[in-house]
Scaffold this active site. Structure first.
Site, short mmCIF file in Angstrom:
data_model
loop_
_atom_site.label_atom_id
_atom_site.label_comp_id
_atom_site.label_asym_id
_atom_site.label_seq_id
_atom_site.Cartn_x
_atom_site.Cartn_y
_atom_site.Cartn_z
N GLN A 191 -34.95 23.74 -19.30
CA GLN A 191 -34.63 23.83 -17.88
C GLN A 191 -33.86 25.11 -17.61
O GLN A 191 -32.69 25.22 -18.01
CB GLN A 191 -33.77 22.60 -17.55
CG GLN A 191 -33.46 22.39 -16.12
CD GLN A 191 -32.61 21.14 -15.95
OE1 GLN A 191 -32.09 20.57 -16.92
NE2 GLN A 191 -32.45 20.70 -14.73
N SER A 196 -29.16 26.96 -14.71
CA SER A 196 -27.83 27.59 -14.66
C SER A 196 -27.90 29.08 -14.96
O SER A 196 -28.71 29.54 -15.78
CB SER A 196 -26.91 26.94 -15.69
OG SER A 196 -26.81 25.57 -15.45
N GLU A 220 -32.05 13.74 -13.63
CA GLU A 220 -31.15 14.04 -14.75
C GLU A 220 -30.01 13.02 -14.76
O GLU A 220 -29.62 12.52 -15.80
CB GLU A 220 -30.61 15.46 -14.58
CG GLU A 220 -29.71 15.90 -15.73
CD GLU A 220 -29.46 17.41 -15.73
OE1 GLU A 220 -29.71 18.06 -14.70
OE2 GLU A 220 -29.00 17.91 -16.77
N GLU A 232 -16.49 16.54 -11.33
CA GLU A 232 -15.92 16.91 -10.02
C GLU A 232 -17.03 16.97 -8.97
O GLU A 232 -16.88 16.45 -7.85
CB GLU A 232 -15.22 18.27 -10.10
CG GLU A 232 -13.90 18.26 -10.87
CD GLU A 232 -14.08 18.22 -12.38
OE1 GLU A 232 -15.17 18.57 -12.87
OE2 GLU A 232 -13.13 17.83 -13.08
C1 LIG Z 1 -24.17 20.89 -23.45
C2 LIG Z 1 -24.67 21.50 -22.20
C3 LIG Z 1 -26.02 21.62 -21.98
C4 LIG Z 1 -26.51 22.22 -20.82
N1 LIG Z 1 -27.85 22.35 -20.68
C5 LIG Z 1 -28.35 23.00 -19.61
C6 LIG Z 1 -29.73 23.27 -19.49
O1 LIG Z 1 -30.52 22.88 -20.34
N2 LIG Z 1 -30.19 23.96 -18.42
C7 LIG Z 1 -29.35 24.38 -17.46
O2 LIG Z 1 -29.82 24.98 -16.49
N3 LIG Z 1 -28.00 24.18 -17.53
C8 LIG Z 1 -27.49 23.50 -18.59
N4 LIG Z 1 -26.12 23.29 -18.70
C9 LIG Z 1 -25.24 23.88 -17.67
C10 LIG Z 1 -24.53 22.89 -16.78
O3 LIG Z 1 -25.42 22.34 -15.85
C11 LIG Z 1 -23.39 23.65 -16.10
O4 LIG Z 1 -22.48 24.01 -17.12
C12 LIG Z 1 -22.68 22.86 -15.05
O5 LIG Z 1 -23.51 22.65 -13.94
C13 LIG Z 1 -21.37 23.53 -14.59
O6 LIG Z 1 -21.53 24.87 -14.26
P1 LIG Z 1 -20.56 25.99 -14.90
O7 LIG Z 1 -20.60 25.78 -16.38
O8 LIG Z 1 -20.98 27.28 -14.38
O9 LIG Z 1 -19.11 25.63 -14.40
P2 LIG Z 1 -18.47 26.06 -12.98
O10 LIG Z 1 -19.40 25.69 -11.91
O11 LIG Z 1 -17.99 27.44 -13.05
O12 LIG Z 1 -17.24 25.06 -12.95
C14 LIG Z 1 -15.95 25.35 -13.54
C15 LIG Z 1 -15.00 24.21 -13.17
O13 LIG Z 1 -14.83 24.21 -11.77
C16 LIG Z 1 -15.17 22.96 -11.22
N5 LIG Z 1 -15.78 23.16 -9.92
C17 LIG Z 1 -16.76 24.04 -9.56
N6 LIG Z 1 -17.08 23.90 -8.28
C18 LIG Z 1 -16.30 22.91 -7.78
C19 LIG Z 1 -16.15 22.29 -6.52
N7 LIG Z 1 -16.92 22.60 -5.46
N8 LIG Z 1 -15.25 21.30 -6.40
C20 LIG Z 1 -14.47 20.94 -7.45
N9 LIG Z 1 -14.57 21.47 -8.65
C21 LIG Z 1 -15.47 22.45 -8.83
C22 LIG Z 1 -16.14 22.35 -12.22
O14 LIG Z 1 -16.19 20.95 -12.11
C23 LIG Z 1 -15.57 22.83 -13.53
O15 LIG Z 1 -14.53 21.99 -13.92
C24 LIG Z 1 -25.61 22.69 -19.84
C25 LIG Z 1 -24.23 22.55 -20.05
C26 LIG Z 1 -23.76 21.98 -21.21
C27 LIG Z 1 -22.27 21.87 -21.40
#
Ligand SMILES: Cc1cc2nc3c(=O)[nH]c(=O)nc-3n(C[C@H](O)[C@H](O)[C@H](O)COP(=O)(O)OP(=O)(O)OC[C@H]3O[C@@H](n4cnc5c(N)ncnc54)[C@H](O)[C@@H]3O)c2cc1C
Lengths: 367, 400
Positions: free
Chosen positions: B115, B118, B237, B370
């Protein structure tokens, strides 16, 4: 092990709607609040009305004067009573009904199931199903002794009390029933003493203890349903306020710190709904898992109801602390319910024994 | 109900499949293909598409009968994204040609999926993503040329196909300029760099896309309608976490109860309190998942899937932490931090330290806790959305 039927049937939803209508009509919260300040906090007229609709004997077969439904339907009624913090002796009467049902009593049940007589079991209100129920003494064929804090006893006219290895039915007029000031004025407790009261044997032998335990389990099941209804209503009240109160130029419901707390209450309630339905289904089908299911439902529902009521109060700020709003009625009911029929901690301990999570080895005992 | 013969009809079909392909003598792949063609892959898939259009609760009967007969599995752990996200998305939004091409090898596990959602600059705020897809010419079916960087892509290194969301119009507000594609992971211009994670393994990757050509026939849904398709995928998902009514005491809570029984010397009253609290919460979560399944089967799906995902994350983290505490000295050990490709298998078969570390992702992957709370508060409880600056501004004009 099957998880039974965890969703509501159409019949249950119809029953819910009619009980909700009745309560909206006869027990809106300002009326409930006003009643707590009178000498008669329990609404006996409304109780009679609910009984006429079958609410006093839902789980009793029609051959014994009941409605031929089950504890599932009774649990739905309990949910609605919790939503309304209704001042009715439903729970205490249901525990007494369950006890008579378990003992296969044919003499008292018809009047009890029809709500012509309101019954209460004379045990301390905080007794959990797996604990020893209180008992009084029998001397010269008469009952002597006292039991404090009995649930829904102020309006009962039939008392069921254990003495020796038997269960006795006592006319409330022959006992001294002293209403005790209670934290939750919508659900009064009473201290009861017997001073040579006459009683009739309902049953004797080991069946009495078994039936008492079962009746208290069914009480726990209904109480969990009531706590669920209360928790849901508290969340609704809180959400409504979050959608209308403005501070800092915004609706306070826009603030994420508050939204997340409301969301957490909703998550907890979703879990309690599943646990409470499972327990009600176990009670209705007389499932072997009832002891675990009832303890589980209480262990989950007590803290969830307290949380929902506490959050409802906090999210209202100062106005939540006033007598005028219904929030304190819910908080008092939630806290007293968390003690009634055993605290969550006691139920968890019971679960530990039932599912084989052995306790800490004590000093000196073989490991 | 379609296929009204119900369960009897279904067991006749299972028997017919087993008579036609003996699992003992048929190659696993052959068996899985025949199973798909017999409509027994997932009974709720449509007729002719691996299913029979039946109630999904009937699936359990089929699975049980086939595994009792020694039938091979389709590697659901390695195939999580394909089965859990790609298949439902294709079924909901794909054309018949797309379903013909992708569904069967997806379900049999012959072709794995990943997928590409991100990005380094777009995680929770997924609709803000920057990867671009530009049409090569004016023909309505011209190829698309994709450029950008994705991150945290689970299974990218093994996947044959990817689900991709890309920006096709930067001049409109962010949710409206997205389009959804399927991308061939073997296409020129795709570079995959493994990322090492907390467990030492390389489960996810960075994926760089440089002038990658994607045929228009691989587009899912209309141009500019990518956000709606994405939402469909994300919903699936989250539902994944609620799948299957497992027996009481199975899964992580079972591991920790076992540890409790095996280590009487570690027991304290405090640990017992924690364990009993978690046991109750885990059992409640199990019943809630079962209830959700019954609601869906009765055609009354509720929003409880979000509650399930939140509880799953919280419980997995708390339970695995307690498990290490219960192990005492052994809780200090961890078998192997060397960089390696992870072996996808059920959590219960892994070591406790791995469960502890891997579970930290549960509140991040598939939407953070969150974000899920925001969704519950706004969509379920009807609380007002936070004021936002990005709703009506063209994506290209947003601060980045
Ligand atoms: C093991 C693993 C597998 C994954 N596999 C995939 C995959 O196969 N394909 C894919 O596309 N993605 C994948 N992901 C990505 C995952 O979907 C993202 O990590 C997730 O959506 C969070 O985005 P970010 O890491 O950019 O964190 P950010 O969005 O930068 O968030 C940082 C912190 O801020 C908080 N935050 C952000 N916005 C808000 C808000 N509006 N209100 C309150 N809090 C907020 C978050 O909750 C978090 O605590 C994977 C992640 C992991 C850990």
């Amino acid at each position: 092990m099957s998880v039974g039927d965890l969703i509501y049937t159409d019949t249950e939803e119809q029953l819910r709607a009619s009980v909700r209508d009745l309560l909206a009509d006869r027990a809106p919260w300002p009326a409930v609040l006003a009643r707590t300040e009178t000498a008669e906090p329990v609404d006996t007229d409304l109780w009679r009305r609910l009984a006429q609709l079958g609410g006093a004997g839902l789980a009793v077969p029609s051959t014994w004067g009941g409605v031929d439904a089950s504890w599932r339907e009774a649990a739905v009624v309990a949910e609605e009573l919790g939503r309304a913090v209704a001042p009715l002796p439903f729970l205490g009467h249901a525990v007494a009904t369950a006890l008579l049902l378990e003992l296969g009593d044919e003499d008292l049940l018809p009047a009890v199931a029809a709500g012509e007589r309101t019954a209460a079991v004379v045990v301390r209100a905080a007794t959990a199903a797996h604990e020893n129920a209180a008992s009084v003494d029998l001397r010269d064929g008469r009952l002597h002794g006292s039991v404090p804090a009995v649930l829904d006893a102020t309006t009962a006219d039939l008392l069921l009390v254990r003495a020796g290895d038997a269960l006795y039915a006592v006319d409330a007029a022959d006992a001294r029933v002293t209403p005790a000031p209670s934290l939750d004025r919508t659900r009064p407790i009473a201290d009861i003493s017997f001073d040579g009261a006459p009683g009739t044997v309902v049953a004797s032998g080991p069946a009495v203890d078994e039936a008492l335990a079962k009746a208290l389990q069914i009480g726990a099941v209904l109480l969990a349903a009531e706590q669920l209804g209360l928790a849901q209503r508290c969340l609704e009240i809180a959400v409504q306020y979050l959608q209308t109160r403005r501070q800092f130029g915004r609706l306070i419901g826009e603030f994420q710190a508050l939204k997340h707390r409301a969301a957490d209450v909703w998550v907890r309630n979703s879990g309690v709904r599943a646990a409470a339905r499972y327990a009600a289904d176990c009670a209705a089908t007389d499932a072997a898992d009832l002891p675990v299911a009832a303890a589980l439902a209480q262990a989950a529902a007590s803290p969830a109801a307290e949380l929902a009521a506490q959050e409802c109060l906090q999210l209202h700020g100062g106005i939540g602390f006033t007598w005028e709003l219904p929030v304190h009625l819910y908080l008092k009911r939630a806290k007293s319910s968390a003690i009634l029929l055993g605290t969550a901690d006691r139920h968890r301990a019971a679960i530990g024994d039932l599912v084989g999570i052995p306790a800490v080895p004590t000093e000196g005992a073989a490991a | 109900m379609p296929g009204g013969g119900g369960v009897t009809d279904l067991s006749a079909r299972v028997d017919a499949l087993l008579a036609q392909c003996d699992p003992a003598t048929t190659a696993p792949q052959e068996f899985l293909r025949a199973r798909f063609d017999a409509g027994l892959a997932r009974v709720d898939y449509p007729v002719g598409r691996g299913g029979l259009g039946l109630d999904p609760v009937l699936q359990e009967t089929v699975d049980r009968a086939l595994s009792a007969a020694g039938a091979p599995g389709n590697d659901p752990d390695n195939n999580v994204i394909g089965l859990g996200m790609a298949a439902p998305t294709l079924l909901a939004f794909g054309t018949p040609e797309q379903l013909d091409r992708w569904l069967r090898p997806l379900w049999t596990g012959e072709e794995l999926w990943c997928q590409l959602f991100s990005e380094p600059g777009a995680g929770s705020d997924l609709a803000g993503l920057a990867t671009s897809a530009v049409r090569d010419g004016d023909a309505p079916d011209a190829d698309w040329v994709v450029n950008g960087q994705k991150v945290w892509t689970t299974l990218a290194h093994q996947a044959r196909w990817a689900l991709l969301v890309a920006r096709t119009d930067p001049t409109v507000p962010k949710h409206r300029g997205l389009t959804y594609f399927v991308v061939d992971m073997q296409a020129p211009g795709i570079e995959i760099r493994p990322l090492r994670q907390i467990t030492g393994e390389t489960e996810f990757n960075e994926v760089f896309l440089t002038d990658v050509r994607v045929p228009d026939a691989y587009r899912i849904g209309a141009v500019g309608a990518g956000w709606a398709v994405t939402q469909g995928t994300l919903m699936n998902e989250r539902v994944q976490y609620t799948s299957g009514p497992a027996p009481r005491g199975s899964g992580p809570i079972g591991c920790v109860v076992e540890a409790w029984r095996a280590h009487p010397e570690q027991r304290t009253a405090g640990l017992q309190t924690r364990l009993l609290e978690l046991w109750v919460d885990a059992e409640v979560a199990r019943l809630a998942a079962a209830r959700l399944g019954q609601q869906i089967a009765a055609g009354q799906p509720g929003p409880e899937g979000s509650a399930a995902k939140l509880e799953y994350a919280r419980l997995n983290q708390a339970i695995s932490s307690l498990e290490l505490d219960l192990l005492g000295d052994d809780g200090l050990r961890y078998a192997d931090y060397t960089t390696r490709m992870p072996v996808m298998e059920p959590e219960e078969t892994k070591e406790p330290g791995w469960r502890y570390l891997r579970s930290r992702a549960n509140s991040i992957e598939g939407g953070t806790s969150e974000i899920l709370r925001n969704i519950v508060a706004e969509r379920v409880l009807g609380l007002p959305a936070e004021p936002r600056a990005d709703k009506n501004t063209a994506w290209k004009d947003l601060p980045r």
